[in-house]
Design a protein around this motif. Structure first.
Motif, mmCIF file in Angstrom:
data_model
loop_
_atom_site.group_PDB
_atom_site.id
_atom_site.type_symbol
_atom_site.label_atom_id
_atom_site.label_comp_id
_atom_site.label_asym_id
_atom_site.label_seq_id
_atom_site.Cartn_x
_atom_site.Cartn_y
_atom_site.Cartn_z
ATOM 1 N N UNK A 26 49.486 31.872 40.946
ATOM 2 C CA UNK A 26 48.196 31.446 41.517
ATOM 3 C C UNK A 26 47.367 32.644 41.986
ATOM 4 N N UNK A 27 48.024 33.646 42.529
ATOM 5 C CA UNK A 27 47.282 34.850 42.965
ATOM 6 C C UNK A 27 46.677 35.552 41.749
ATOM 7 N N UNK A 28 47.499 35.737 40.712
ATOM 8 C CA UNK A 28 46.996 36.429 39.520
ATOM 9 C C UNK A 28 45.897 35.622 38.838
ATOM 10 N N UNK B 247 38.021 35.659 38.132
ATOM 11 C CA UNK B 247 36.766 36.283 38.579
ATOM 12 C C UNK B 247 36.097 37.088 37.457
ATOM 13 N N UNK C 109 42.048 36.932 47.884
ATOM 14 C CA UNK C 109 41.379 36.639 46.602
ATOM 15 C C UNK C 109 40.049 35.914 46.831
ATOM 16 N N UNK D 209 43.826 33.551 40.270
ATOM 17 C CA UNK D 209 42.601 33.624 41.080
ATOM 18 C C UNK D 209 41.847 34.916 40.774
ATOM 19 N N UNK D 210 42.570 36.006 40.573
ATOM 20 C CA UNK D 210 41.909 37.298 40.297
ATOM 21 C C UNK D 210 41.342 37.307 38.875
ATOM 22 N N UNK D 211 42.169 36.874 37.920
ATOM 23 C CA UNK D 211 41.701 36.862 36.520
ATOM 24 C C UNK D 211 40.464 35.969 36.367
ATOM 25 N N UNK E 142 53.401 31.262 43.557
ATOM 26 C CA UNK E 142 52.369 32.027 44.266
ATOM 27 C C UNK E 142 51.914 33.220 43.437
ATOM 28 N N UNK E 143 52.846 33.815 42.735
ATOM 29 C CA UNK E 143 52.478 34.939 41.873
ATOM 30 C C UNK E 143 51.440 34.472 40.849
ATOM 31 N N UNK F 179 48.694 44.775 40.208
ATOM 32 C CA UNK F 179 49.748 44.050 40.933
ATOM 33 C C UNK F 179 50.957 43.829 40.017
ATOM 34 N N UNK F 180 50.670 43.497 38.765
ATOM 35 C CA UNK F 180 51.789 43.282 37.838
ATOM 36 C C UNK F 180 52.512 44.595 37.535
ATOM 37 N N UNK G 290 54.201 40.755 48.765
ATOM 38 C CA UNK G 290 52.771 40.892 48.446
ATOM 39 C C UNK G 290 52.055 39.641 48.938
ATOM 40 N N UNK H 69 53.844 31.183 53.929
ATOM 41 C CA UNK H 69 54.841 31.543 52.916
ATOM 42 C C UNK H 69 55.427 32.925 53.214
ATOM 43 N N UNK I 227 44.646 42.343 39.285
ATOM 44 C CA UNK I 227 45.741 41.575 38.658
ATOM 45 C C UNK I 227 46.644 42.505 37.846
ATOM 46 N N UNK J 267 48.649 37.317 49.868
ATOM 47 C CA UNK J 267 47.235 37.034 49.596
ATOM 48 C C UNK J 267 46.514 36.646 50.895
ATOM 49 N N UNK K 167 47.592 42.325 49.359
ATOM 50 C CA UNK K 167 47.506 42.735 47.954
ATOM 51 C C UNK K 167 46.448 43.809 47.717
ATOM 52 N N UNK L 114 54.707 45.327 40.517
ATOM 53 C CA UNK L 114 55.916 44.491 40.540
ATOM 54 C C UNK L 114 56.930 44.987 39.515
ATOM 55 N N UNK M 123 37.675 38.597 47.582
ATOM 56 C CA UNK M 123 37.417 39.302 46.319
ATOM 57 C C UNK M 123 36.362 38.553 45.494
ATOM 58 N N UNK N 83 56.106 37.241 46.350
ATOM 59 C CA UNK N 83 54.666 36.952 46.415
ATOM 60 C C UNK N 83 54.435 35.835 47.416
ATOM 61 N N UNK N 84 53.450 36.001 48.269
ATOM 62 C CA UNK N 84 53.138 34.959 49.251
ATOM 63 C C UNK N 84 51.663 34.612 49.174
ATOM 64 N N UNK N 85 51.387 33.323 48.960
ATOM 65 C CA UNK N 85 49.994 32.876 48.861
ATOM 66 C C UNK N 85 49.303 32.912 50.225
#
Lengths: 252, 186, 453
Positions: free
Chosen positions: B6-8, B14, C287, B10-12, B3-4, C63-64, C281, C85, C60, C283, C235, C67, C290, C79-81
């Motif tokens: 996929x979330x990152x 864009x 996203x 999805x943002x990148x 999930x980490x 968030x990193x 965290x 989750x 992005x 989503x 997020x 973390x 976004x 992290x939860x999509x």
């Protein structure tokens, strides 16, 4: 008329043309008395706002093109409605083939009180109007065109419409409990959310009536039509007027 | 993909254009910080008391269980610090030192160096915080300048007693935490 | 049910509807009074807006950072999509601790994820500890407002449910008495709980810490007594620097309730020795929002609820009329992104008066986004009936002749139709309003006669 006097295209929103010709006449006469050269382009119809606010901005391109063609030749475009002016300025769809003309129209269109204060640089109108009034700040003029300071933001107080009326002899402007709450018209909202729309209108009128207001004065006939409709139905003892009617009446 | 990831991703994906991060300017503050502080605290339903008033209150009220970590009031402590915070459920009065306070909203900063247990200012029935008058700053921007990059595991701005307005918007003091906040400015 | 139908029902109880409107208007007025004491208010809004815009544009990266720094502080980051989750992560932690009861402070995110039913299904007792949330939990209702969850209830309603659940005196409606009864009841729960769940108001990338704001102190009572603290955040709750909190904490409570700050503003950077601190965290569609450029900045929201308090429609229809987790203006621009069809009436539940935009402490252009959602919804719906009539209108307004003819017809027909037809109950205009008195001639006709000879 002198040649160097700027030429104003008078934009009369469709429902004013059909239902409130006296407001349009007052607007025209007021501008003429202030020395302006004014023409009402006869081919004009509507700005397209009802369609756009209902979610059909894309379908209103034809109406917008028509508006641009009617008004692009004028130095200024003036209308007695903040709502329609805001629509033309900010919400009409972009018409690429008329880009230059659209930009001209959008940067030279003014609501009536804004035009008199900001372009004609008239501070106030002299005359006498011995009445107790309440001012209805219509939302699109207030928060869209910034014709006055609103109660939400922390900014120095001003009100372009009331400024024009500040020197009228005998005029009393009451302080409302909710000085700039929406009346609930909102275009198609008036019909699609009928119950809330009418309740909001009733509440707005009650605020004026509770303060002993004789005349509710506003700058948008759409709001006034809605509140007048409720006031008549409920037999409220209050009149409603557009400020152009008052200014045109006192200035003569 | 996690999930980490996929979330990152999805943002990148864009490819957003970076927007500027503004600097925070200085703003004017109240001319008399103690007066402004007192006014703000009253608004939050707390009160400023003098050292003497507090001593008199303790003498008159006779709180059964008092814990003070403030050296100025150390002699009032009449119990041991427990292992588990739940054993302070019957604490009547806690007196602790605050590091500094913001005059605009009465918020006092405390961190683990002021808290022998993190639960103390919340679980106690009544709370007293002691601050030095030179440690009153104008606003929250100045307060965060004072906090700087300190690394305490827990820090809190306390600005009043526990309160709620969840029943018809009627303000009631003493919801779960301290039922009163007194601030001594030394 | 659609928003207009729900609103019509809400307005039937006139007295209660007026009380709801007045109560929220008072909150709005308190907010006005406080913000006028801050000369730099508009500047703060602009700063907050820019900080959030910046953060979202590098989400992005931040968030990193969060973390990395939180992990170094000893926080366990998950992290939860999606909602499912998120709930599973919490379920797993509780299973590991063999925990059968938790205390939870206010979190709209856990409401959005439907955490309570998920945990209750697993046999875990969930106690919402915010007083308003506890009240509605007793009544098995969702919150009707994100800051004041029980704002739709009167003290007599609360007295009744407390009598049933907490055995308070029947008919005692004193808020002090009722609040203290809840205090005793919840204190038992706090002292027993091994795991406490909280939301997050702000997470700070550079320090790896997060901030929780309450007035009741319920979040702190929960977490400092429990062995494990689980914090859940969307997020978008991120800000870059600790000093940015100075801006946001000045705006949040003033916008929400008119207080200068919430009474407890707790900064969690690492767990107490021997305890555990988890940060999830989430989503859950953020996203996607976004990615929608026109609607992106709705993610700046700090959940102050000011747009609800000011909205003349929210005040007169109540939070439940929206049928979404987040009601009111901000909910009406967030919800269509989650389910366009289900929430299709919400962007129309507005006069586009713009008050929401002007009270918003992070300057979200809410009413403009309502307008934009309307365009999206009509596109998605295709040529509905309304669409057809609007296209017809565009045809009429494009041609001056058609406009003239239809205008004349309208004026003529309105005059000749009997009142019974105009004021038919099906005619939404005429139900509560009269039509304007009709003039003899239009302005255009007058102008031709008087100016354009």
């Amino acid at each position: 008329m002198k040649k160097d006097v700027p030429h104003i295209g008078l934009f009369i929103p469709c429902y004013i043309d059909q239902f409130y010709p006296n407001v349009a006449i007052a607007t025209l006469e007021l501008l003429e008395k202030l020395g302006c050269k004014v023409t009402y382009p006869l081919g004009q119809t509507c700005c397209g706002q009802p369609m756009s606010n209902a979610g059909f901005e894309a379908d209103s391109e034809g109406t917008t093109s028509k508006f641009i063609s009617d008004f692009a030749k004028f130095d200024y475009i003036v209308a007695p409605s903040g709502s329609c002016v805001l629509h033309v300025k900010e919400h009409s769809p972009k018409v690429d083939k008329l880009k230059k003309n659209q930009e001209h129209v959008q940067s030279n269109i003014y609501e009536l009180s804004e035009f008199i204060t900001d372009v004609l640089k008239v501070d106030s109108i002299k005359g006498s109007f011995p009445h107790k009034i309440g001012f209805h700040a219509s939302c699109h003029g207030l928060r869209g065109l910034r014709l006055a300071s609103d109660s939400e933001r922390n900014e120095p107080p001003f009100n372009k419409t009331l400024q024009l009326m500040k020197d009228l002899e005998g005029l009393e402007v009451v302080e409302l409990t909710r000085k700039d709450e929406c009346c609930g018209f909102g275009g198609t909202f008036a019909v699609s959310e009928e119950a809330i729309s009418v309740q909001m209108g009733k509440d707005r009128i009650a605020d004026h009536v509770d303060k002993g207001v004789e005349i509710i004065v506003g700058g948008d006939m759409s709001c006034i039509m809605h509140m007048q409709g409720i006031a008549t139905r409920d037999k409220d003892n209050v009149q409603l007027m557009h400020f152009a009617e008052i200014l045109n009446q006192v200035i003569s | 993909m996690s999930s980490k990831a996929s979330i990152l991703a999805a943002i990148k994906g864009l490819n957003m254009k970076e927007k500027p991060l503004p600097e925070i300017p200085d703003f004017d503050v109240a001319p008399d910080l103690i007066e402004a502080y007192t006014h703000s605290l009253n608004g939050n339903k707390g009160t400023v008391v003098s050292k003497e008033e507090l001593e008199q209150l303790i003498a008159e009220t006779g709180f059964p269980k008092i814990y003070s970590s403030s050296p100025s009031f150390a002699t009032f402590t009449n119990c041991e610090l427990p292992q588990h915070p739940a054993d302070f459920a019957d604490l009547d009065l806690a007196i602790i030192e605050g590091q500094f306070a913001s005059a605009e909203n009465a918020a006092i900063w405390l961190d683990e160096s002021n808290l022998d247990l993190r639960a103390i200012p919340f679980i106690t029935a009544h709370l007293v915080i002691v601050i030095k008058k030179e440690n009153i700053v104008g606003n929250m921007h100045e307060a965060y300048k004072r906090i700087g990059a300190t690394k305490s595991g827990f820090g809190v701005f306390i600005a009043g007693p526990s309160k709620t307005a969840d029943i018809e918007q009627s303000l009631v003091v003493g919801a779960h935490g301290a039922m009163s906040l007194r601030v001594v400015i030394l | 049910m659609s928003h207009p139908e729900n609103a019509t029902v809400f307005l039937k109880d006139k007295e209660r509807a007026k009380w709801h409107d007045d109560t929220l208007w008072i909150v709005r007025q308190k907010r006005d009074v406080t913000i006028h004491q801050i000369p730099e208010w508009e500047k703060l809004r602009e700063l907050a807006s820019q900080i959030k815009d910046h953060t979202l544009s590098k989400l992005d990266f931040y968030l990193e950072e969060l973390e990395k720094n939180a992990t170094a502080n000893g926080i366990k980051v998950h992290w939860a999509e999606n909602a499912e989750e998120h709930n599973k992560i919490i379920g797993k932690i509780l299973d590991e601790k063999n925990c059968k009861a938790i205390v939870k402070s206010k979190s709209i995110l856990t409401e959005e994820c439907h955490l309570n039913p998920f945990l209750e299904e697993k046999g875990i007792e969930v106690v919402d500890t915010d007083l308003g949330e506890r009240i509605i939990q007793f009544l098995k209702q969702p919150p009707s407002h994100i800051v004041m969850p029980a704002i739709h209830l009167k003290k007599s309603d609360i007295s009744d449910i407390f009598h049933e659940k907490l055995h308070t005196e029947k008919g005692n409606v004193d808020p002090v008495y009722l609040t203290h009864a809840a205090r005793l009841h919840l204190r038992e729960k706090f002292l027993q709980a091994k795991v406490a769940i909280t939301g997050v108001n702000f997470a700070i990338a550079e320090t790896g810490e997060f901030v929780v704001c309450t007035n009741e102190g319920n979040a702190d009572m929960g977490v400092h007594l429990a062995d494990t603290h689980i914090a859940c955040m969307g997020i978008e709750k991120l800000i870059p620097r600790r000093k940015d909190l100075g801006v946001f904490l000045r705006l949040l409570a003033r916008s929400a309730t008119g207080q200068s700050i919430t009474n407890y503003n707790s900064h969690f950077r690492s767990p107490s020795p021997g305890k555990e601190l988890h940060l999830i965290l989430v989503n859950n569609g953020r996203t996607k929002q976004l990615a929608r450029e026109k609607f992106r900045n709705s993610l700046k929201c700090i959940r102050c609820g000011a747009c609800m308090n000011t909205c003349p429609i929210y005040r007169r229809s109540g939070g439940f009329s929206y049928g979404s987790t987040v009601p009111g203006p901000i909910g009406s621009i967030l919800s269509p992104g989650i389910d366009l069809k289900k929430y299709s009436t919400l962007p129309f539940a507005s006069t586009l008066c713009g008050s929401c935009t002007d009270v918003c402490p992070v300057k979200i252009n809410i009413h403009e986004q309502l307008y934009e959602w309307r365009q999206e919804i009509t596109k998605a719906q295709g040529a509905s009936l309304k669409g057809l009539s609007m296209k017809l209108a565009n045809g009429i307004f494009k041609s001056p002749l058609a406009y003239k003819v239809s205008g004349k017809l309208m004026r003529a027909s309105l005059k000749t139709l009997p009142d019974s037809i105009i004021y038919n109950p099906l005619n939404a205009w005429g139900k509560g309003r009269n039509l304007p008195n009709l003039p003899e001639e239009s302005f255009k006709d007058w102008y031709k006669k008087n100016r354009n000879k």
